[in-house]
Design an enzyme around this catalytic site. Structure first.
Site, PDB file in Angstrom:
ATOM      1  N   SER A 102       0.853  -1.189   0.000  1.00 36.54           N
ATOM      2  CA  SER A 102       0.000   0.000   0.000  1.00 36.54           C
ATOM      3  C   SER A 102       0.885   1.234   0.000  1.00 36.54           C
ATOM      4  O   SER A 102       1.998   1.214   0.545  1.00 36.54           O
ATOM      5  CB  SER A 102      -0.882   0.021   1.247  1.00 36.54           C
ATOM      6  OG  SER A 102      -1.536   1.266   1.356  1.00 36.54           O
TER       7      SER A 102
ATOM      8  N   TYR B 113      -1.698  -0.400  10.466  1.00 42.55           N
ATOM      9  CA  TYR B 113      -1.803  -0.771   9.047  1.00 42.55           C
ATOM     10  C   TYR B 113      -0.601  -0.221   8.271  1.00 42.55           C
ATOM     11  O   TYR B 113       0.045  -0.952   7.509  1.00 42.55           O
ATOM     12  CB  TYR B 113      -3.108  -0.228   8.471  1.00 42.55           C
ATOM     13  CG  TYR B 113      -3.284  -0.482   6.991  1.00 42.55           C
ATOM     14  CD1 TYR B 113      -3.650  -1.749   6.523  1.00 42.55           C
ATOM     15  CD2 TYR B 113      -3.087   0.529   6.044  1.00 42.55           C
ATOM     16  CE1 TYR B 113      -3.810  -1.984   5.161  1.00 42.55           C
ATOM     17  CE2 TYR B 113      -3.246   0.299   4.691  1.00 42.55           C
ATOM     18  CZ  TYR B 113      -3.607  -0.963   4.250  1.00 42.55           C
ATOM     19  OH  TYR B 113      -3.768  -1.203   2.897  1.00 42.55           O
TER      20      TYR B 113
HETATM   21  N1  LIG Z   1      -8.699  -0.816  -1.252  1.00 42.21           N
HETATM   22  C1  LIG Z   1      -7.655   0.003  -1.228  1.00 42.21           C
HETATM   23  O1  LIG Z   1      -7.769   1.208  -1.434  1.00 42.21           O
HETATM   24  C2  LIG Z   1      -6.288  -0.550  -0.962  1.00 42.21           C
HETATM   25  C3  LIG Z   1      -5.192   0.291  -1.095  1.00 42.21           C
HETATM   26  C4  LIG Z   1      -3.933  -0.221  -0.880  1.00 42.21           C
HETATM   27  C5  LIG Z   1      -3.762  -1.535  -0.534  1.00 42.21           C
HETATM   28  N2  LIG Z   1      -4.831  -2.332  -0.385  1.00 42.21           N
HETATM   29  C6  LIG Z   1      -4.594  -3.719  -0.014  1.00 42.21           C
HETATM   30  O2  LIG Z   1      -5.226  -4.570  -0.926  1.00 42.21           O
HETATM   31  C7  LIG Z   1      -5.598  -5.788  -0.279  1.00 42.21           C
HETATM   32  C8  LIG Z   1      -7.078  -6.057  -0.487  1.00 42.21           C
HETATM   33  O3  LIG Z   1      -7.790  -4.989   0.064  1.00 42.21           O
HETATM   34  P1  LIG Z   1      -9.317  -4.650  -0.292  1.00 42.21           P
HETATM   35  O4  LIG Z   1      -9.417  -3.209  -0.499  1.00 42.21           O
HETATM   36  O5  LIG Z   1      -9.818  -5.576  -1.330  1.00 42.21           O
HETATM   37  O6  LIG Z   1      -9.963  -4.904   1.133  1.00 42.21           O
HETATM   38  P2  LIG Z   1     -11.148  -5.778   1.611  1.00 42.21           P
HETATM   39  O7  LIG Z   1     -12.259  -5.706   0.630  1.00 42.21           O
HETATM   40  O8  LIG Z   1     -11.395  -5.358   3.021  1.00 42.21           O
HETATM   41  O9  LIG Z   1     -10.515  -7.206   1.557  1.00 42.21           O
HETATM   42  C9  LIG Z   1      -9.669  -7.670   2.530  1.00 42.21           C
HETATM   43  C10 LIG Z   1      -9.420  -9.118   2.162  1.00 42.21           C
HETATM   44  O10 LIG Z   1      -8.586  -9.696   3.148  1.00 42.21           O
HETATM   45  C11 LIG Z   1      -9.209 -10.859   3.634  1.00 42.21           C
HETATM   46  N3  LIG Z   1      -8.932 -11.023   5.061  1.00 42.21           N
HETATM   47  C12 LIG Z   1      -9.063 -10.108   6.044  1.00 42.21           C
HETATM   48  N4  LIG Z   1      -8.748 -10.646   7.233  1.00 42.21           N
HETATM   49  C13 LIG Z   1      -8.394 -11.936   6.985  1.00 42.21           C
HETATM   50  C14 LIG Z   1      -7.981 -13.013   7.795  1.00 42.21           C
HETATM   51  N5  LIG Z   1      -7.868 -12.913   9.119  1.00 42.21           N
HETATM   52  N6  LIG Z   1      -7.718 -14.189   7.201  1.00 42.21           N
HETATM   53  C15 LIG Z   1      -7.845 -14.337   5.879  1.00 42.21           C
HETATM   54  N7  LIG Z   1      -8.241 -13.363   5.044  1.00 42.21           N
HETATM   55  C16 LIG Z   1      -8.513 -12.176   5.613  1.00 42.21           C
HETATM   56  C17 LIG Z   1     -10.682 -10.682   3.389  1.00 42.21           C
HETATM   57  O11 LIG Z   1     -11.268 -11.958   3.249  1.00 42.21           O
HETATM   58  P3  LIG Z   1     -12.747 -12.329   3.789  1.00 42.21           P
HETATM   59  O12 LIG Z   1     -13.365 -11.072   4.337  1.00 42.21           O
HETATM   60  O13 LIG Z   1     -13.444 -12.848   2.570  1.00 42.21           O
HETATM   61  O14 LIG Z   1     -12.526 -13.365   4.830  1.00 42.21           O
HETATM   62  C18 LIG Z   1     -10.712  -9.899   2.113  1.00 42.21           C
HETATM   63  O15 LIG Z   1     -10.689 -10.723   0.984  1.00 42.21           O
HETATM   64  C19 LIG Z   1      -5.228  -5.613   1.193  1.00 42.21           C
HETATM   65  O16 LIG Z   1      -3.968  -6.192   1.454  1.00 42.21           O
HETATM   66  C20 LIG Z   1      -5.166  -4.103   1.347  1.00 42.21           C
HETATM   67  O17 LIG Z   1      -4.341  -3.715   2.400  1.00 42.21           O
HETATM   68  C21 LIG Z   1      -6.093  -1.866  -0.599  1.00 42.21           C
END
Ligand SMILES: NC(=O)c1ccc[n+]([C@@H]2O[C@H](COP(=O)([O-])OP(=O)(O)OC[C@H]3O[C@@H](n4cnc5c(N)ncnc54)[C@H](OP(=O)(O)O)[C@@H]3O)[C@@H](O)[C@H]2O)c1
Length: 180
Positions: A148, A162
């Site tokens: 990120s 985070y």
């Molecule tokens: N969205 C953004 O703007 C953004 C920006 C930079 C980086 N990121 C990174 O991109 C990645 C995906 O983020 P997202 O935006 O798609 O967020 P999200 O919709 O909240 O997804 C988070 C994912 O992580 C999984 N997860 C959370 N806790 C977990 C656990 N204890 N065990 C296994 N799986 C777990 C969730 O799976 P379930 O809920 O299905 O169990 C979900 O698929 C993350 O690493 C995040 O830090 C996102």
């Protein structure tokens, strides 16, 4: 042109691939021809997402809660048994916590560090032999850790654990090629 980006014959594991960015990644890999295993904490969510993506290619549900290293070890063992090879590991699952610094709780640290830092490390360690076997010198296996911008520069998100976890995840960066 599409041949240039073909992943036909490749097998990929995407943590957190049932929703959000992980699902987009899983869909992209499937469209490129890869067989994809996805994880989610909830079995029914995982099964439903895999079922919906099956029209794009073979998608396998592997429910897992990656809050502990033991769970990551168990997931890799299960993956190895049901899928076999692994050419691509995408460490996408992530967790965040936001709050003002003066009341930011201590409990906002261990869970975030476990899912965002330790789980990706354990996944990599456990899958290294498989990635090494699946890759060749010309076409090595790949590990992609989803970081990120929060781990690179200070943002006003109040997401202290985070941001630190994503900075730590970037320290896993390594340009070694995984090939037999
Ligand atoms: N969205 C953004 O703007 C953004 C920006 C930079 C980086 N990121 C990174 O991109 C990645 C995906 O983020 P997202 O935006 O798609 O967020 P999200 O919709 O909240 O997804 C988070 C994912 O992580 C999984 N997860 C959370 N806790 C977990 C656990 N204890 N065990 C296994 N799986 C777990 C969730 O799976 P379930 O809920 O299905 O169990 C979900 O698929 C993350 O690493 C995040 O830090 C996102």
């Amino acid at each position: 042109m599409s041949d240039l980006f073909s992943l036909a014959g490749k097998k990929a594991l995407v943590t957190g691939g049932a929703q959000g960015l992980g699902r987009m990644i899983a869909e992209g890999l499937l469209r490129a021809g890869a067989e994809v295993a996805i994880t989610s904490r909830k079995a029914e969510v995982c099964e439903a997402a895999a079922g919906e993506m099956e029209s794009l290619g073979r998608c396998i549900a592997m429910p897992a809660d990656l809050s502990t290293p033991e769970a990551a070890v168990e997931l890799v063992a299960r993956y190895r048994q049901s899928v076999g090879e692994c050419h691509i590991l995408i460490n996408n699952a992530g967790k965040t916590w936001g709050g003002p610094i003066d009341s930011f709780p201590d409990k906002a640290w261990p869970g975030v560090m476990a899912v965002n830092v330790q789980a990706p490390f354990t996944m990599i360690r456990e899958l290294l032999p498989d990635l090494g076997k699946a890759g060749t010198t010309d076409d090595p296996a790949r590990i992609i850790n989803i970081g990120s911008v929060a781990g690179v520069k200070t943002e006003r998100l109040n997401a202290y654990s985070y941001a630190a976890s994503k900075a730590a995840l970037l320290s896993h960066q390594d340009d070694r090629a995984f090939a037999r």
